[in-house]
Design a protein around this motif. Sequence first.
Motif, PDB file in Angstrom:
ATOM      1  N   ALA A   1      23.720  88.324  51.814  1.00 41.68           N
ATOM      2  CA  ALA A   1      23.866  88.376  50.278  1.00 41.68           C
ATOM      3  C   ALA A   1      24.336  86.749  49.977  1.00 41.68           C
ATOM      4  O   ALA A   1      24.660  85.996  50.685  1.00 41.68           O
ATOM      5  CB  ALA A   1      25.054  89.181  49.869  1.00 41.68           C
ATOM      6  N   ALA A   2      23.415  86.478  48.813  1.00 41.88           N
ATOM      7  CA  ALA A   2      23.613  85.066  48.261  1.00 41.88           C
ATOM      8  C   ALA A   2      24.927  84.884  47.820  1.00 41.88           C
ATOM      9  O   ALA A   2      25.749  85.700  47.230  1.00 41.88           O
ATOM     10  CB  ALA A   2      22.919  84.873  47.204  1.00 41.88           C
ATOM     11  N   GLN A   3      25.721  83.707  48.254  1.00 42.77           N
ATOM     12  CA  GLN A   3      26.886  83.315  48.130  1.00 42.77           C
ATOM     13  C   GLN A   3      26.893  82.168  47.053  1.00 42.77           C
ATOM     14  O   GLN A   3      26.085  81.164  47.333  1.00 42.77           O
ATOM     15  CB  GLN A   3      27.788  82.950  49.415  1.00 42.77           C
ATOM     16  CG  GLN A   3      27.812  84.095  50.275  1.00 42.77           C
ATOM     17  CD  GLN A   3      28.679  83.615  51.504  1.00 42.77           C
ATOM     18  OE1 GLN A   3      29.142  82.659  51.497  1.00 42.77           O
ATOM     19  NE2 GLN A   3      28.933  84.601  52.350  1.00 42.77           N
ATOM     20  N   PRO A   4      27.719  82.039  45.991  1.00 44.88           N
ATOM     21  CA  PRO A   4      27.768  80.875  45.147  1.00 44.88           C
ATOM     22  C   PRO A   4      27.992  79.574  45.839  1.00 44.88           C
ATOM     23  O   PRO A   4      28.724  79.615  46.997  1.00 44.88           O
ATOM     24  CB  PRO A   4      28.856  81.231  44.187  1.00 44.88           C
ATOM     25  CG  PRO A   4      29.750  82.196  44.685  1.00 44.88           C
ATOM     26  CD  PRO A   4      28.878  82.758  45.666  1.00 44.88           C
ATOM     27  N   PRO A   5      27.442  78.484  45.576  1.00 45.46           N
ATOM     28  CA  PRO A   5      27.835  77.261  46.353  1.00 45.46           C
ATOM     29  C   PRO A   5      29.298  76.892  46.165  1.00 45.46           C
ATOM     30  O   PRO A   5      29.962  76.879  45.118  1.00 45.46           O
ATOM     31  CB  PRO A   5      26.736  76.232  45.719  1.00 45.46           C
ATOM     32  CG  PRO A   5      26.049  76.944  44.373  1.00 45.46           C
ATOM     33  CD  PRO A   5      26.543  78.396  44.440  1.00 45.46           C
ATOM     34  N   GLN A   6      29.699  76.368  47.209  1.00 47.11           N
ATOM     35  CA  GLN A   6      31.036  75.844  47.134  1.00 47.11           C
ATOM     36  C   GLN A   6      31.139  74.395  46.719  1.00 47.11           C
ATOM     37  O   GLN A   6      30.326  73.630  47.395  1.00 47.11           O
ATOM     38  CB  GLN A   6      31.653  76.196  48.574  1.00 47.11           C
ATOM     39  CG  GLN A   6      31.684  77.482  49.236  1.00 47.11           C
ATOM     40  CD  GLN A   6      32.569  78.333  48.123  1.00 47.11           C
ATOM     41  OE1 GLN A   6      33.717  77.832  47.771  1.00 47.11           O
ATOM     42  NE2 GLN A   6      32.154  79.629  47.951  1.00 47.11           N
ATOM     43  N   PRO A   7      32.025  73.765  46.063  1.00 48.54           N
ATOM     44  CA  PRO A   7      31.933  72.422  45.746  1.00 48.54           C
ATOM     45  C   PRO A   7      32.423  71.641  47.067  1.00 48.54           C
ATOM     46  O   PRO A   7      33.190  72.122  47.832  1.00 48.54           O
ATOM     47  CB  PRO A   7      33.115  72.499  44.782  1.00 48.54           C
ATOM     48  CG  PRO A   7      33.899  73.369  44.827  1.00 48.54           C
ATOM     49  CD  PRO A   7      33.033  74.506  45.272  1.00 48.54           C
TER      50      PRO A   7
END
Length: 79
Positions: free
Chosen positions: A56-62
């Motif tokens: 599953a795609a995960q939002p990019p982490q800063p």
Amino acid sequence: MDLIQCPVCTGVLPASGPDAYTAARGRLIVSNGYCDGGCAEPVAPPPVRQQFTVPAAQPPQPHQQDAALPVYSTTRVPS
């Protein structure tokens, strides 16, 4: 006797020698054309498709760098 026509596309097969070029072969070439070759060869089965699971795609982490950068306002202060 040589095979003159392809059993699949009915196109004329290449001649076995200069003696094979006859008026009858010429008429067949004009009416049916030449066999492109390969149509009488066995057809390979289509490749088997494999199922792959995609994580599953995960939002990019800063990045730590991005969090430390100062934020500047672009609004103007009245003078």
